[in-house]
Every structure is written in C-alpha cells, then in structure tokens.
Design an enzyme around this catalytic site. Structure first.
Site, PDB file in Angstrom:
ATOM      1  N   SER A 148     -31.263 -62.410   3.726  1.00 59.92           N
ATOM      2  CA  SER A 148     -31.142 -61.840   2.390  1.00 59.92           C
ATOM      3  C   SER A 148     -32.524 -61.627   1.763  1.00 59.92           C
ATOM      4  CB  SER A 148     -30.333 -62.791   1.502  1.00 59.92           C
ATOM      5  OG  SER A 148     -30.993 -64.040   1.444  1.00 59.92           O
TER       6      SER A 148
ATOM      7  N   CYS B 185     -29.719 -66.147   8.550  1.00 58.41           N
ATOM      8  CA  CYS B 185     -29.260 -66.462   7.198  1.00 58.41           C
ATOM      9  C   CYS B 185     -27.910 -67.137   7.352  1.00 58.41           C
ATOM     10  CB  CYS B 185     -29.127 -65.159   6.413  1.00 58.41           C
ATOM     11  SG  CYS B 185     -28.362 -65.328   4.786  1.00 58.41           S
ATOM     12  N   ASN B 186     -27.802 -68.358   6.823  1.00 59.09           N
ATOM     13  CA  ASN B 186     -26.538 -69.086   6.956  1.00 59.09           C
ATOM     14  C   ASN B 186     -25.422 -68.407   6.186  1.00 59.09           C
ATOM     15  OD1 ASN B 186     -27.015 -72.048   8.235  1.00 59.09           O
ATOM     16  ND2 ASN B 186     -28.853 -71.272   7.253  1.00 59.09           N
TER      17      ASN B 186
ATOM     18  N   CYS C  69     -29.873 -73.692   5.184  1.00 59.09           N
ATOM     19  CA  CYS C  69     -30.262 -72.444   4.533  1.00 59.09           C
ATOM     20  C   CYS C  69     -31.689 -72.205   4.992  1.00 59.09           C
ATOM     21  CB  CYS C  69     -30.201 -72.577   3.015  1.00 59.09           C
ATOM     22  SG  CYS C  69     -30.949 -71.166   2.159  1.00 59.09           S
TER      23      CYS C  69
HETATM   24  N1  DGL Z   1     -31.539 -67.806   3.476  1.00 61.16           N
HETATM   25  C1  DGL Z   1     -30.141 -67.695   3.247  1.00 61.16           C
HETATM   26  C2  DGL Z   1     -29.336 -68.750   3.994  1.00 61.16           C
HETATM   27  O1  DGL Z   1     -29.749 -69.206   4.998  1.00 61.16           O
HETATM   28  C3  DGL Z   1     -29.606 -67.664   1.877  1.00 61.16           C
HETATM   29  C4  DGL Z   1     -30.368 -67.362   0.699  1.00 61.16           C
HETATM   30  C5  DGL Z   1     -29.540 -66.617  -0.295  1.00 61.16           C
HETATM   31  O2  DGL Z   1     -28.810 -67.228  -1.082  1.00 61.16           O
HETATM   32  O3  DGL Z   1     -29.635 -65.402  -0.262  1.00 61.16           O
HETATM   33  O4  DGL Z   1     -28.280 -69.127   3.597  1.00 61.16           O
END
Ligand code: DGL
Length: 273
Positions: free
Chosen positions: A10, A72-73, A191
């Site tokens: 994201s 991205c999780n 995350c």
């Molecule tokens: N980096 C993203 C993840 O691993 C999430 C960040 C977001 O909320 O966009 O979940």
C-alpha cells in the site's frame, strides 16, 4: 522483454521485504510499487483492498512480471485468495501472485516455547483472521492472540516512529496484547511497516519475548519456491536491476523510502487503472 519480480505494498512497508529479497536473491530484477496515493489500506473495506490490489497486479503484469509478491499483510489477507482463485485463471493462468501470511505462518510456531504467539497487524489483517486460519494448518497446538494497531502505520508513514510520541501507542497496544495472555513468548510484526518501530517495541517487551519481522522469512520462502519451481525461476529475468514506482508524488517517495529500504532510491510516478 525483462520479467522483474513485482513487489507490492500500500505504501512504503513492502520495502522492508524487498530489502531482504535483494539480500538473499540479488541476481533477480525487481520492480516495486507503493500505492501511496491510497494508503493506508488497513482501515479499508474488503472490496476496496481487493479492487486496488487487483489493479496493482494487472499493472505488474503489464510491466512484464511473471511473479508478484504482495508484500503487504492487509492485501494478502483481503485480496490474495480471490486473485489466486478467481482472477488469475482468466487473467494470466501461468503467472503467480504470492503473499506474506502463509510463509510467516509456516514458521512462526517454531519460535515459541510456550506455544502462545501474538500477531500485531492492521485492523484489516486482524479482522480477516487469516493468521488464525493459517496457523491452525501448520501449528494446531499453538494459541494465536491478535492485536490491531491502527495508529502504528500513520506514525510510521509520517516519520514519527522514533519520536517520543510513538511510545504511548507502542506501549498501549503491547499492554492490550499481553492482557489477553501473559504467556505469549513470540510476537510477529504482521505488517510490513512495523520493522521501523521494532527498536521501540523491543524496549517495552517483557524479558524473553521474541520479536519476529517478516523480511527474512519471506525471502527464505521465495528462495525455496524458486528452487522448487525452476520453470518460474527461469522466466524471471536476472540482471540485478531495481525499479521503484509510486501512485503518489515520486520526490516524496524518494525522501521517505530510504528509511525502509536502507539506501537511496529513485522513484517514478504511475497511475493505476
Ligand atoms: N504494510 C501493510 C501491511 O503489511 C499495511 C499498511 C496499510 O495499512 O496500508 O499490512
């Protein structure tokens, strides 16, 4: 035509994964896309995250990618299954899209002696219960406790992760996690933004609790995947090149990205859809 490995997030978080991919698999070409214009994904609906992620996957395919990693999780939790099962067969049956939740779940139980682990992630990741479902497949004996940390991504994206104000929210979410069980001995930073807060988080952890980041795990898993799928490994081009794209302002991306990637990057702007 080159076929770089696509790495998606994201925003900036996926750079913490790309850094490790580059370390463990330096020979491949990589292309990174951060959908900064629409970040954060954490609080967004299933439908929005799925729509945005599918647009990104299509964009990677347009760039020649054969393999895309959702680093991205939140996107892995909310979009990966649909993309793999519903979209790929029509869109590009020979291409592959992989996520970060499964490789993390495959090994997380090995870190824990108490058989109690904590998952700290975005609201979307926690609500999806993806980790509970995946961990039950690989470590049915391990109890999984989840804690949503909605303030952490905004603190990180705004460069406040090493400032005093971040301490309150680090401590507050850790307290909420440990109020569910005092026997948690392993925490996954579920995350890809959170490694930037790792030092602060570690300073508030009870003694003996392990803090696990995903970069190394995902890179090891991708390396095994490519060993087991030589047909895919052969399709991915290997000139050790790196490209960075953002859906927002490229200069802003360049300024922030080095904190996540560990070195300076040159970015270009792109539009999705
Ligand atoms: N980096 C993203 C993840 O691993 C999430 C960040 C977001 O909320 O966009 O979940």
């Amino acid at each position: 035509m080159s076929a770089p490995i696509g790495v998606f997030d994201s925003g900036y978080g996926g750079l913490t994964i790309l850094k490790e991919l580059k370390q463990q698999l330096p020979q491949y070409d990589y292309i990174y896309l951060g959908d900064n214009a629409r970040a954060p994904y954490g609080p967004r609906s299933f439908e929005s995250v799925y729509e945005y992620t599918l647009e990104a996957v299509q964009w990677f395919f347009d760039q020649g990618c054969e393999l895309v990693i959702l680093a991205c999780n939140t996107a892995s939790a909310k979009a990966l299954r649909n993309i793999q099962q519903l979209d790929l067969p029509n869109l590009a049956p020979d291409k592959r899209v992989l996520g970060v939740i499964r490789p993390s779940s495959e090994v997380l139980g090995n870190y824990s002696n108490s058989k109690q682990v904590g998952i700290m992630g975005t609201t979307g990741t926690v609500q999806s219960e993806s980790y509970i479902i995946e961990m039950a497949k690989f470590f049915p004996e391990v109890k999984v406790f989840q804690q949503a940390c909605p303030m952490w991504v905004p603190l990180i994206e705004n460069g406040e992760y090493d400032k005093a104000g971040a301490d309150y929210f680090v401590k507050s979410y850790l307290d909420q996690l440990f109020s569910q069980s005092k026997d948690i001995d392993t925490i996954l930073l579920a995350c890809t933004h959170y490694p930037l807060l790792a030092a602060k988080i570690a300073s508030y952890l009870p003694k003996g609790v392990k803090l696990v980041s995903q970069g190394d795990i995902v890179a090891t898993s991708l390396s095994q995947y490519l060993d087991n799928h030589p047909e895919m490994a052969n399709k991915c081009s290997q000139k050790a090149s790196l490209q960075f794209y953002t859906t927002d302002n490229a200069q802003t991306f360049e300024k922030q990205a080095s904190a996540f990637f560990g070195q300076k990057v040159e970015a270009k702007h792109t539009d999705l859809a």
